[in-house]
Design an enzyme around this catalytic site. Structure first.
Site, PDB file in Angstrom:
ATOM      1  N   ASP A  86       0.823  -1.552   0.299  1.00 24.71           N
ATOM      2  CA  ASP A  86      -0.362  -0.210  -0.149  1.00 24.71           C
ATOM      3  C   ASP A  86       0.668   1.420  -0.401  1.00 24.71           C
ATOM      4  O   ASP A  86       2.165   1.966   1.020  1.00 24.71           O
ATOM      5  CB  ASP A  86      -0.717  -0.364   1.097  1.00 24.71           C
ATOM      6  N   HIS A  96      -0.417   4.361  -0.211  1.00 24.80           N
ATOM      7  CA  HIS A  96      -1.163   5.162   0.574  1.00 24.80           C
ATOM      8  C   HIS A  96      -1.563   6.538   0.491  1.00 24.80           C
ATOM      9  O   HIS A  96      -1.118   7.404   0.810  1.00 24.80           O
ATOM     10  CB  HIS A  96      -1.281   5.323   1.739  1.00 24.80           C
ATOM     11  N   GLU A 152      -1.265  -1.503  -4.307  1.00 22.27           N
ATOM     12  CA  GLU A 152      -2.273  -0.024  -3.821  1.00 22.27           C
ATOM     13  C   GLU A 152      -2.454   1.351  -3.316  1.00 22.27           C
ATOM     14  O   GLU A 152      -1.414   1.925  -3.593  1.00 22.27           O
ATOM     15  CB  GLU A 152      -2.696  -0.723  -2.445  1.00 22.27           C
ATOM     16  N   GLU A 212     -10.645   3.163  -1.696  1.00 23.25           N
ATOM     17  CA  GLU A 212     -10.916   3.126  -0.150  1.00 23.25           C
ATOM     18  C   GLU A 212     -11.258   4.574  -0.145  1.00 23.25           C
ATOM     19  O   GLU A 212     -12.303   4.830   0.990  1.00 23.25           O
ATOM     20  CB  GLU A 212      -9.665   2.923   0.491  1.00 23.25           C
ATOM     21  N   HIS A 262     -11.860  -2.595   1.325  1.00 21.98           N
ATOM     22  CA  HIS A 262     -11.642  -1.666   2.557  1.00 21.98           C
ATOM     23  C   HIS A 262     -11.780  -2.467   3.666  1.00 21.98           C
ATOM     24  O   HIS A 262     -13.203  -1.626   3.337  1.00 21.98           O
ATOM     25  CB  HIS A 262     -11.352  -0.656   1.993  1.00 21.98           C
TER      26      HIS A 262
END
Length: 394
Positions: free
Chosen positions: A195, A197, A221, A247, A297
């Site tokens: 991830d 982020h 991700e 998400e 998520h």
């Protein structure tokens, strides 16, 4: 003319009250009560903005109290279309938790799990994965070993510390070295997603994806922020690694543009942020039409996880389910601390089974929730800065 008690028209059930409970570590539960004594639970929250979400839930209450909770589709449209301004994390998360509670009520009233109301099972068990490593990934090998011994073979970790739009090779090398160590230690006995982020911009995303390819992560991700989703297709053309995101997207109307543009292999809507079970079911079906996999998520609590699993169990394209048991955000509290039926959340060899209880299948410990809500923390995500003092993505 037929008369008598057996031929009287039955009055519909009515919603009587909405109650919210903010609790540690960063969650909020919603209880929706009815005049027939059937209650439903939801989990509406924007992590770090729980007060705003709580206010939005109660602003929807006048549209709901006195209405029939069985009319989920109509109530959803009332909440979404009844205001001129719509969408976004706060409003859609409020709708999400209410929607979850309404499905819980309907399942309980009819005596069946929610997935039965959505057409029934498409699978017998659902693959789940576990977080390792924390915000600034460290001790990943240790955490994977510990969880691997408990039956997990699929993991996710943050891919890097904060990175600037054009950052140095030392940070790139450090991030890649960590991933290389995992493959060296575990080979192909485990799989892991990475991830980003949204911490890196397009120039660094290209570099990181190229360097990661030899280590074959399961997915990457949020290679860039959701507001930069026009880059997903471009990045996908430069890598063989499946890209995942979603998400921070809140309705089918946002997802449709991403599906049309292409680039994502895995879509990650959150049933506590993206309009609840009702909306995420539509997003999942849209994803299937574009041959995109579903991995909801869920770094949240037990109601959110249950809502995800009901979605997974009716969606053919569901491949992985995030869950927050043991996640680094859970300081001193875990999801199952708030339920009376932890046995229904058992993870066996990396899988969870369908719930058998009616509704969402979660029996909430209301007394504990009420007591815990009296000392709820006002959680905020960290504020990070680059070396030059500018704000960094967390």
């Amino acid at each position: 003319m037929l008369t008598g008690p057996s031929h009287r028209i039955r009055c519909p059930m009515k919603i009587t009250k909405l109650s919210t409970f903010r609790v540690a570590p960063r969650w909020m539960f919603l209880k929706v009560e009815t005049d027939e004594g059937i209650d439903g639970w939801g989990e509406p929250v924007v992590e770090g903005k729980s007060l705003s979400t709580e206010a939005a839930v109660h602003e929807f209450a006048p549209y709901l109290v006195g209405q029939d909770p069985m009319r989920i589709n109509d109530l959803w449209q009332v909440m979404y279309r009844g205001g001129f301004y719509r969408g976004g994390p706060t409003l859609m998360s409020a709708i999400a938790g209410i929607d979850q509670a309404l499905w819980d009520i309907k399942g309980k009233a009819l005596g069946v799990p929610v997935y039965q109301l959505l057409g029934g099972l498409v699978r017998d068990k659902m693959k789940v994965y576990s977080w390792v490593g924390g915000d600034r990934p460290s001790d990943v090998i240790r955490d994977i070993k510990r969880l691997h011994e408990r039956g997990f073979d699929t993991f996710k970790m943050n891919g890097s510390v904060e990175m600037g739009p054009l950052d140095n090779s030392a940070k790139v090398d450090a991030a890649i070295a960590r991933i290389a160590e995992i493959r060296e230690a575990f080979g192909n006995t485990i799989e892991f997603g990475i991830d980003f982020h949204g911490r890196i911009g397009l120039p660094m995303a290209k570099t990181m994806l190229r360097e990661l390819e030899p280590h074959r992560p399961l997915f990457v991700e949020e290679p860039v922020l959701a507001e930069q989703d026009e880059h997903y297709a471009r990045l996908a053309q430069h890598t063989s690694i499946p890209l995942a995101a979603g998400e921070r997207m809140y309705s089918r109307f946002e997802f449709k543009r991403v599906f049309e543009a292409g680039g994502l292999a895995i879509v990650q809507p959150d049933p506590s942020h993206a309009g609840g079970i009702s909306e995420c079911l539509k997003i999942a079906a849209m994803a299937e039409a574009y041959d995109v996999a579903l991995a909801p998520h869920c770094p949240l609590g037990p109601v959110a996880l249950a809502a995800c699993l009901h979605l997974d169990f009716v969606s053919h394209n569901a491949v992985l389910q995030e869950q927050s048991i043991g996640i680094h955000y859970n300081q001193g509290v875990e999801p199952l601390d708030y339920v009376l039926n932890p046995e229904d959340f058992v993870i066996q060899d990396g899988y969870m089974l369908p719930f058998t209880k009616p509704g969402l299948g979660v029996v909430m410990n209301e007394a504990h929730i009420r007591e815990a809500s009296l000392r709820a923390p006002d959680w905020r995500n960290p504020l990070w800065r680059h070396e030059d003092g500018s704000v960094a993505e967390w």
